[in-house]
Design a protein around this motif. Structure first.
Motif, PDB file in Angstrom:
ATOM      1  N   ARG A 390     133.163  35.717   6.334  1.00  0.00           N
ATOM      2  CA  ARG A 390     133.329  35.863   4.879  1.00  0.00           C
ATOM      3  C   ARG A 390     132.971  34.584   4.148  1.00  0.00           C
ATOM      4  NH1 ARG A 390     138.331  36.166   3.588  1.00  0.00           N
ATOM      5  NH2 ARG A 390     137.996  37.264   1.626  1.00  0.00           N
ATOM      6  N   LEU A 391     132.374  33.637   4.856  1.00  0.00           N
ATOM      7  CA  LEU A 391     131.906  32.367   4.299  1.00  0.00           C
ATOM      8  C   LEU A 391     133.061  31.449   3.889  1.00  0.00           C
ATOM      9  CD1 LEU A 391     128.837  33.628   2.233  1.00  0.00           C
ATOM     10  CD2 LEU A 391     128.924  32.894   4.616  1.00  0.00           C
ATOM     11  N   GLU A 392     134.235  31.653   4.495  1.00  0.00           N
ATOM     12  CA  GLU A 392     135.368  30.771   4.254  1.00  0.00           C
ATOM     13  C   GLU A 392     135.329  29.644   5.279  1.00  0.00           C
ATOM     14  OE1 GLU A 392     140.031  31.379   2.985  1.00  0.00           O
ATOM     15  OE2 GLU A 392     139.198  32.667   4.550  1.00  0.00           O
ATOM     16  N   THR A 393     135.637  28.422   4.828  1.00  0.00           N
ATOM     17  CA  THR A 393     135.619  27.263   5.711  1.00  0.00           C
ATOM     18  C   THR A 393     136.881  27.228   6.568  1.00  0.00           C
ATOM     19  OG1 THR A 393     136.787  25.766   4.199  1.00  0.00           O
ATOM     20  CG2 THR A 393     134.389  26.022   3.880  1.00  0.00           C
ATOM     21  N   SER A 394     137.063  26.143   7.297  1.00  0.00           N
ATOM     22  CA  SER A 394     138.244  25.989   8.150  1.00  0.00           C
ATOM     23  C   SER A 394     139.512  25.767   7.335  1.00  0.00           C
ATOM     24  CB  SER A 394     138.043  24.826   9.120  1.00  0.00           C
ATOM     25  OG  SER A 394     137.724  23.623   8.433  1.00  0.00           O
ATOM     26  N   PHE A 395     139.378  25.554   6.025  1.00  0.00           N
ATOM     27  CA  PHE A 395     140.559  25.418   5.156  1.00  0.00           C
ATOM     28  C   PHE A 395     140.651  26.673   4.289  1.00  0.00           C
ATOM     29  CE2 PHE A 395     143.508  24.070   2.010  1.00  0.00           C
ATOM     30  CZ  PHE A 395     144.235  23.018   2.575  1.00  0.00           C
ATOM     31  N   PRO A 396     141.740  27.439   4.376  1.00  0.00           N
ATOM     32  CA  PRO A 396     141.865  28.682   3.597  1.00  0.00           C
ATOM     33  C   PRO A 396     141.690  28.447   2.094  1.00  0.00           C
ATOM     34  CG  PRO A 396     143.611  28.526   5.230  1.00  0.00           C
ATOM     35  CD  PRO A 396     142.920  27.195   5.221  1.00  0.00           C
ATOM     36  N   GLY A 397     140.964  29.335   1.463  1.00  0.00           N
ATOM     37  CA  GLY A 397     140.757  29.250   0.023  1.00  0.00           C
ATOM     38  C   GLY A 397     139.612  28.361  -0.380  1.00  0.00           C
ATOM     39  N   ILE A 398     138.944  27.723   0.588  1.00  0.00           N
ATOM     40  CA  ILE A 398     137.772  26.900   0.315  1.00  0.00           C
ATOM     41  C   ILE A 398     136.585  27.528   1.040  1.00  0.00           C
ATOM     42  CG2 ILE A 398     136.690  24.636   0.562  1.00  0.00           C
ATOM     43  CD1 ILE A 398     139.401  23.372   0.280  1.00  0.00           C
TER      44      ILE A 398
END
Length: 525
Positions: A390-398
């Protein structure tokens, strides 16, 4: 579109055509009210939309009907037949729709449908939930960042949207900066993706000429170089890439250029105006497109590159040789297997001691992703910013999108990072939907096009390595399809003037990925 009916093709659809004249799953080009109209049939429904793509004016009638959508043959934009909305970039604007009536065995196009105001469309599609953030900050106003901001509004997001970019010329049509605009064939008013009034109407805050200096993920705040700070509920990092700077000596008075921004393209144009000879360092897509554009401005052009043939790593030997021949036919001189050792005010010295006269130099030797902020934040990196489906990085919400994002690609089974305009736009669209709660994976087939004088090469898929390279047709006569395969899997297809085959290859890759996903789901259940 001109109302001059001599430019129109096909029947006058206001007079009606037989329903059976439009088979299910087919299209008919006609006109209504002095405008070119595409009549399409899907199942028992008839649709009428403008026949002209809102990207570069591609002929939709020569495209591909897929369900209740139509895909443009030129650059693979996709539009809804029901609403005219651009479902997939590179098109950003709707195509007009017409009313359709069926009676007495005929179908009539009866009049254009006025689109609802943008804010009304947003309210109608709003699906706000407790999980949706109140504000979204987007770092980068390039293809991915602009697309994310637009999609947020199209999907009904009504909170604060802030786009931050150090480039005061963004958001602009970056592919044109090395192509028609640089060649002098496109006016500057074609370059902005939208007028500034669009962003005001959509309540998208553009902070241009500003640079993000730090991200506090816990406090959800971005600090800028002017001392200001902006809070966010979700953050999109779309800072793109920057040109690789060559570690060579550049003498005083030398006109040395790199190309990434509108300001860069303007600077090259200004230098070209007072030059007779140019050296392009690098036989990349950008380097060769710059070479073609400078030849269009009647400069003598020499291309210097370390490889033995242009673009072989991406296009293979057959197309690499063909692309070189096209440029040589237009007067470009190649110095392959060579690098530049020194750049002076009026010359470039190569590693073998040869000196090339040069009034200006343009380097196009690749780009590297702008990951400094992501690295400072401690995000997972691997030759780019790692993201999930979903193109989310290793930090949620970023989230991350565009040239710096490395994502799990269902078509190759690899993690890939792609520096293509259309991919970046589609990722921006996907990121916006992910933020708003869509759980779909990003599975778009990569696509790009490259223009060399009158030759346009379309490329779908992604092949970093392949076992076989099958050529159907002949590049020399501007008619071919090249398939890049690894084992029994077709990874990519390049075409020259076989636009429909390019669309069909894209569709086949999508279908294969869907089958693979279904198979995995069955085995894991």
């Amino acid at each position: 579109m001109s109302s001059d009916t001599t430019q129109l093709s096909g029947p006058d659809l206001t007079l009606g055509v037989g329903i059976d004249d439009v088979a299910d799953g087919s299209m008919l080009l006609g006109h209504a009210g002095g405008e070119s109209v595409l009549l399409a049939r899907h199942g028992g429904e008839m649709f009428a939309i403008s026949s002209t793509c809102t990207h570069y004016g591609g002929p939709l009638a020569e495209g591909l009907l897929v369900g209740d959508t139509v895909r443009c043959p030129w650059h693979h934009a996709c539009f809804s037949l029901r609403t005219g909305a651009p479902i997939r970039p590179p098109a950003l604007n709707d195509v007009p729709c017409w009313r359709v009536e069926q009676r007495d065995g005929k179908v009539f196009v009866t009049g254009k449908i006025e689109p609802p105001p943008a804010r009304a469309r947003q309210a109608a599609t709003s699906a706000a939930t407790a999980r949706i953030p109140e504000s979204i900050v987007i770092l980068g106003a390039g293809a991915a960042g602009n697309s994310a901001a637009e999609t947020l509004r199209r999907e009904g997001f009504d909170g604060r949207v802030t786009v931050i970019d150090p480039d005061e010329g963004a958001p602009c049509d970056r592919p044109n900066l090395s192509k028609d605009y640089l060649a002098g064939n496109a006016p500057e008013d074609w370059i902005p993706l939208h007028p500034r009034s669009y962003y005001e109407e959509q309540r998208i805050e553009l902070l241009l000429g500003r640079r993000a200096t730090a991200i506090d993920a816990r406090a959800k705040r971005v600090s800028l170089d002017d001392g200001s700070a902006h809070s966010f509920g979700a953050l999109v990092i779309a800072t793109g890439a920057e040109p690789v700077r060559l570690p060579i000596s550049v003498g005083e008075g030398a006109r040395m250029h790199y190309l990434r921004s509108l300001a860069d393209s303007r600077s090259i144009i200004q230098s070209a105006g007072g030059s007779r000879r140019a050296v392009v360092l690098g036989a990349s897509f950008i380097g060769l497109e710059v070479a073609a554009s400078l030849r269009a401005r009647d400069l003598e052009v020499h291309v210097v590159a370390p490889e033995s043939r242009p673009l072989e790593r991406v296009m293979g030997a057959r197309l690499g040789d063909f692309i070189r021949s096209v440029h040589e036919e237009h007067g470009v001189h190649f110095h392959l297997g060579r690098t530049a050792r020194e750049i002076a005010a009026e010359s470039v010295t190569l590693d073998d001691g040869q000196r090339l006269a040069a009034d200006m130099v343009v380097a196009g030797v690749g780009v590297r992703p702008n990951v400094a902020l992501a690295e400072q934040l401690g995000l997972a990196l691997d030759r780019g910013v790692l993201v999930n489906e979903r193109l989310e990085t290793s930090f949620p919400g970023i989230y991350a999108a565009g040239d710096l994002a490395r994502w799990p690609d269902p078509h190759t089974g690899d993690r890939i990072r792609v520096e293509h305009w259309v991919v970046a736009e589609r990722q921006g669209q996907a990121v916006a939907r992910s933020i708003l709660g869509d759980t779909s994976r990003f599975d778009a087939v990569p696509f790009f096009w490259s223009q060399h004088y009158d030759v346009v090469i379309a490329y779908v898929g992604h092949a970093e390595r392949w076992d076989t390279e099958a050529v159907d047709g002949d590049p020399a006569v501007r008619d071919c399809r090249v398939s890049y395969r690894r084992g029994d899997r077709e990874l990519a297809v390049a075409t020259i003037f076989r636009d429909r085959e390019s669309l069909e290859a894209e569709l086949a890759m999508e279908a294969r990925a869907a089958r693979d996903a279904h198979h995995i789901a069955l085995n894991s259940s």
